[in-house]
Design a protein around this motif. Structure first.
Motif, short mmCIF file in Angstrom:
data_model
loop_
_atom_site.label_atom_id
_atom_site.label_comp_id
_atom_site.label_asym_id
_atom_site.label_seq_id
_atom_site.Cartn_x
_atom_site.Cartn_y
_atom_site.Cartn_z
N LYS A 1 -8.87 117.86 38.22
CA LYS A 1 -10.19 118.47 38.19
C LYS A 1 -11.20 117.53 37.54
CE LYS A 1 -12.99 121.98 38.72
NZ LYS A 1 -13.43 122.41 40.04
N ILE A 2 -10.80 116.88 36.41
CA ILE A 2 -11.71 115.95 35.71
C ILE A 2 -11.92 114.69 36.53
CG2 ILE A 2 -11.96 114.54 33.63
CD1 ILE A 2 -10.45 116.71 32.09
N ASP A 3 -10.85 114.17 37.15
CA ASP A 3 -10.99 112.98 38.00
C ASP A 3 -11.95 113.25 39.17
OD1 ASP A 3 -9.30 111.49 36.43
OD2 ASP A 3 -7.50 111.93 37.63
N TYR B 1 -15.57 113.20 37.87
CA TYR B 1 -16.11 111.85 37.69
C TYR B 1 -16.39 111.18 39.05
CZ TYR B 1 -15.05 112.15 32.72
OH TYR B 1 -15.03 112.52 31.40
N TYR B 2 -15.55 111.49 40.05
CA TYR B 2 -15.80 110.96 41.40
C TYR B 2 -17.13 111.49 41.93
CZ TYR B 2 -15.58 110.81 46.50
OH TYR B 2 -15.89 110.61 47.81
N THR B 3 -17.38 112.75 41.66
CA THR B 3 -18.65 113.36 42.10
C THR B 3 -19.83 112.71 41.40
OG1 THR B 3 -17.51 115.47 42.47
CG2 THR B 3 -19.91 115.54 42.31
N LEU B 4 -19.68 112.41 40.11
CA LEU B 4 -20.77 111.76 39.38
C LEU B 4 -21.05 110.37 39.93
CD1 LEU B 4 -19.93 112.80 35.68
CD2 LEU B 4 -21.64 113.80 37.23
N ARG B 5 -19.98 109.65 40.27
CA ARG B 5 -20.17 108.31 40.83
C ARG B 5 -20.91 108.39 42.17
NH1 ARG B 5 -14.74 107.72 39.16
NH2 ARG B 5 -14.02 107.89 41.33
N LYS B 6 -20.54 109.35 42.94
CA LYS B 6 -21.15 109.48 44.26
C LYS B 6 -22.60 109.96 44.18
CE LYS B 6 -20.30 111.71 48.73
NZ LYS B 6 -19.43 112.65 49.49
N ASN C 1 -20.62 124.32 34.58
CA ASN C 1 -21.84 124.49 33.80
C ASN C 1 -22.76 123.28 33.94
OD1 ASN C 1 -23.59 125.79 31.87
ND2 ASN C 1 -22.80 124.33 30.34
N TYR C 2 -22.16 122.08 33.82
CA TYR C 2 -22.98 120.87 33.96
C TYR C 2 -23.48 120.73 35.39
CZ TYR C 2 -24.58 116.12 34.15
OH TYR C 2 -25.38 115.01 34.34
N LYS C 3 -22.62 120.97 36.39
CA LYS C 3 -23.03 120.81 37.82
C LYS C 3 -24.18 121.76 38.14
CE LYS C 3 -19.75 120.50 40.87
NZ LYS C 3 -18.47 120.77 41.61
N THR C 4 -24.16 122.92 37.54
CA THR C 4 -25.27 123.85 37.78
C THR C 4 -26.58 123.33 37.21
OG1 THR C 4 -23.72 125.72 37.72
CG2 THR C 4 -26.07 126.22 37.42
N LYS C 5 -26.52 122.77 35.97
CA LYS C 5 -27.75 122.24 35.35
C LYS C 5 -28.25 120.99 36.06
CE LYS C 5 -26.69 124.03 30.72
NZ LYS C 5 -26.42 123.69 29.30
N ALA C 6 -27.30 120.19 36.60
CA ALA C 6 -27.70 118.94 37.29
C ALA C 6 -27.94 119.16 38.78
CB ALA C 6 -26.60 117.89 37.07
N HIS C 7 -27.81 120.42 39.23
CA HIS C 7 -28.04 120.76 40.63
C HIS C 7 -27.12 119.99 41.56
CE1 HIS C 7 -31.57 122.99 39.32
NE2 HIS C 7 -32.01 121.90 38.70
N ILE C 8 -25.85 119.91 41.18
CA ILE C 8 -24.86 119.26 42.00
C ILE C 8 -24.12 120.34 42.80
CG2 ILE C 8 -22.76 117.87 42.02
CD1 ILE C 8 -23.65 116.60 39.42
#
Length: 381
Positions: free
Chosen positions: A304-306, A309-314, A373-380
């Motif tokens: 889940k964490i990996d 991080y893949y989503t953040l890179r993309k 929670n973070y993906k919601t705030k960053a609109h991911i």
């Protein structure tokens, strides 16, 4: 059917109608010499003139068209006369049977038959005579026979036909029981061809004197009669009447044309194509269930964490080799509109969960809530 094809069909229809009109205007009508004893026929051997001029020709009170043969039983012999020209068609037997059944009552009949008599080829000296009226039989290729009776007993001769020097009876009176029948051997002499000639008209007027001052009941030669309506199907009745028969065929033609045009205009049924199902969600559920049921929450947390991080890179196009790098923390804070301290806090917590070999199922839920929670705030998405 597209608009272009409709225009072509309409143009073809108009052109066809125009051609038919031109043919009708400029073509020379051909005479129909077929022998059809119909009251509507204006051909040489039709009965149009006889039927429409019968009252004037005979001095009859009125001419009544017989609709049902049962009506003949109610006639008064003193005032009524039956008029019938036998064409030996399919209805003749029924008509003659009904007339013969009247022998027990007194009645009068004018009868002419087109086939059941002897005949000879017409020669130049052939003449017909009734009382003082004579009619020369015009020799032509359509009426080339003179008809007459061969053997006669107990009859009164009214008219004769002379062929060279031989005289034969072609019109007589028969009396059978209470019936008085005026029988003529050649109904052609009452057709349009002869009535248009003054001599022929005079001959017919002399022959039809028995109808004078009577009610004439006209039996149509071309009509099918039936005494029992229960044995007559609706279609048989329709086909037995010329007007209904024509209307029936027009109706069938209209239905046929309607079906043709309707089949052309009708849109073909478009088959329903079901879209391919998206099974990625089901696949994810299956994999998650496998991990969950295996009792190894550490594997689920790491994956889940990996994937996070893949989503953040993309999404942010940043490296995730060192998640505690100042630039990395700065970018995450700016994207989610939170402080860098908050970013360090949740990254540290994720790192601890990632490194902890003794995680439990509750830690899986915690990991999920931190990331979502973070993906919601960053609109991911």
């Amino acid at each position: 059917m597209n608009g272009k094809l409709i225009k072509i069909l309409v143009g073809f229809f108009i052109l066809s109608i125009g051609c038919l009109i031109l043919l009708a205007i400029f073509s020379t009508p051909k005479t129909n010499w077929e022998i059809k004893f119909k009251k509507e026929s204006k051909s040489p051997f039709g009965l149009y003139i006889l039927y429409n001029d019968l009252q004037h020709l005979t001095g009859a009170k009125k001419v009544i068209e017989v609709k049902n043969l049962e009506d003949l039983k109610d006639l008064n012999p003193k005032t009524d006369v039956i008029f019938y020209i036998d064409t030996n068609n399919k209805s003749s037997f029924q008509v003659l049977k009904e007339i013969n059944d009247l022998n027990k009552r007194e009645f009068k009949l004018f009868y002419a038959d087109s086939q059941n008599y002897n005949s000879k080829i017409i020669e130049e000296s052939t003449k017909t005579k009734i009382n003082t009226i004579e009619l020369e039989i015009y020799q032509n290729r359509y009426t080339n026979e003179a008809k007459y009776f061969n053997s006669l007993k107990n009859v009164e001769t009214i008219g004769t036909v002379t062929i060279r020097d031989s005289v034969f009876t072609n019109f007589m009176i028969e009396k059978n029981n209470k019936m008085v029948r005026y029988t003529h051997a050649d109904p052609l002499l009452f057709s349009n061809f002869y009535l248009l000639n003054p001599e022929g008209y005079a001959y017919a007027k002399e022959s039809l004197k028995p109808l004078n001052n009577k009610n004439v009941y006209w039996i149509n030669p071309d009509r099918s009669y039936a005494t029992n309506d229960n044995n007559l199907s609706p279609l048989s009745f329709i086909l037995s009447q010329p007007e209904l028969k024509a209307a029936w065929y027009v109706l069938l033609a209209a239905i046929f044309l309607y079906l043709i045009f309707k089949s052309k205009r009708e849109q073909k049924i478009i088959p329903i194509v079901n879209p391919e199902k998206n099974l990625s969600l089901e696949y994810s559920n299956v994999i998650a269930s496998m991990y969950y049921e295996s009792g190894k929450p550490q594997d689920i947390i790491k994956k889940k964490i990996d994937y996070f991080y893949y989503t953040l890179r993309k999404q942010f196009n940043i490296a995730t080799d060192n998640v505690f790098d100042e630039h990395f923390i700065y970018v995450l804070a700016q994207k989610a509109q939170i402080t860098e301290a908050e970013v360090v806090e949740f990254i540290t917590e994720l790192d601890n969960l990632y490194q902890n070999p003794k995680t439990q199922l509750k830690d899986v839920n915690r990991t999920y809530h931190i990331i979502e929670n973070y993906k919601t705030k960053a609109h991911i998405i």
